[in-house]
Design an enzyme around this catalytic site. Structure first.
Site, short mmCIF file in Angstrom:
data_model
loop_
_atom_site.label_atom_id
_atom_site.label_comp_id
_atom_site.label_asym_id
_atom_site.label_seq_id
_atom_site.Cartn_x
_atom_site.Cartn_y
_atom_site.Cartn_z
N ARG A 135 -50.56 24.46 24.31
CA ARG A 135 -50.00 24.08 23.26
C ARG A 135 -48.49 23.86 23.30
O ARG A 135 -47.71 25.07 23.64
CB ARG A 135 -50.46 24.61 21.87
CG ARG A 135 -49.75 23.97 20.62
CD ARG A 135 -49.99 24.78 19.44
NE ARG A 135 -49.12 24.42 18.58
CZ ARG A 135 -49.29 23.98 17.16
NH1 ARG A 135 -50.48 24.29 16.75
NH2 ARG A 135 -48.52 23.79 16.36
N ARG A 190 -47.38 16.93 20.03
CA ARG A 190 -48.14 18.22 20.25
C ARG A 190 -49.43 18.03 20.87
O ARG A 190 -50.04 17.00 20.87
CB ARG A 190 -48.42 19.03 19.03
CG ARG A 190 -49.57 18.74 18.07
CD ARG A 190 -48.92 18.16 16.82
NE ARG A 190 -47.58 18.25 15.97
CZ ARG A 190 -47.37 19.25 15.33
NH1 ARG A 190 -48.55 19.95 14.79
NH2 ARG A 190 -46.41 19.42 14.76
N ASP A 215 -53.49 20.67 18.03
CA ASP A 215 -53.38 21.37 16.47
C ASP A 215 -54.72 21.45 16.27
O ASP A 215 -55.48 20.60 16.06
CB ASP A 215 -52.81 20.28 15.74
CG ASP A 215 -51.52 21.05 14.85
OD1 ASP A 215 -51.31 21.99 15.12
OD2 ASP A 215 -50.98 20.21 14.30
N ASP A 272 -56.25 23.11 12.68
CA ASP A 272 -55.90 23.52 11.42
C ASP A 272 -57.17 24.01 10.54
O ASP A 272 -58.09 23.02 10.51
CB ASP A 272 -55.25 22.31 10.51
CG ASP A 272 -53.82 21.93 11.00
OD1 ASP A 272 -53.08 22.82 11.52
OD2 ASP A 272 -53.40 20.68 10.94
#
Ligand code: ROI
Length: 167
Positions: free
Chosen positions: A92, A101, A104, A106
């Site tokens: 990452r 990025r 990710d 989440d």
């Protein structure tokens, strides 16, 4: 032999995936396979992959987004650790705040729980604002309850409306 009866509690969780670096479609597709293989998780369901306009500083590449759901016996923090381990496997990179990025992951929803700790806020603080979260979520769980929101349909009515296309 008698069948063993399990007292484990399985909680359904929703996870947002996003990438806009280093072959984003591959990043997200690989992460889905890794989610499927997580210990103490089962019954993966995932949305289509979507291409979305970047939210954040201008000039960054489009994102690939998806939402996945698993049932898990992991606690919220254990699941967060597992998600962050996957992010690390993808080397990452996050160059700037709200910038591009590689991957990710989440934790959007953990059952019906509301969590506010140093490491984790659930529901995810921006869930109701992001079209790239709400549309994929609606694809796999149109009736899901989001704590503190009237309904997913209501969130969809009021969310930001940048370009979002299934790919
Ligand atoms: N923008 C889009 N379109 N998709 C994302 O996943 C995403 N993730 C982020 C920020 C930088 C806020 N912008 C995003 O973290």
């Amino acid at each position: 032999m008698a069948e063993s009866s399990s007292t484990e509690t399985w909680t359904r969780c929703y996870i947002g995936l996003g990438s806009n670096l280093e072959h984003p479609v591959t990043q997200v597709a690989t992460a889905l396979l890794e989610l499927e293989r997580l210990d103490h998780c089962r019954a993966l369901v995932h949305s289509s992959l979507y291409r979305s306009d970047p939210v954040g500083p201008p000039g960054q590449p489009d994102y690939i987004n998806a939402v996945a759901s698993v049932e898990t016996t992991l606690s919220p923090i254990e699941l967060l650790d597992a998600l962050q381990a996957i992010e690390q496997q993808h080397q990452r990179v996050r160059i700037q705040h709200w910038g591009p990025r590689t991957l990710d992951l989440d934790l959007l929803l953990y059952g019906d729980q509301q969590i506010s700790s140093e490491r984790l806020t659930v529901p995810h603080p921006f869930i109701q604002a992001r079209n790239f979260v709400l549309y994929p979520l609606a694809e796999i769980a149109p009736e899901v309850h989001i704590p503190n929101q009237i309904s997913l349909a209501n969130c969809l009515e009021h969310c930001e409306n940048g370009t979002l296309e299934p790919i």
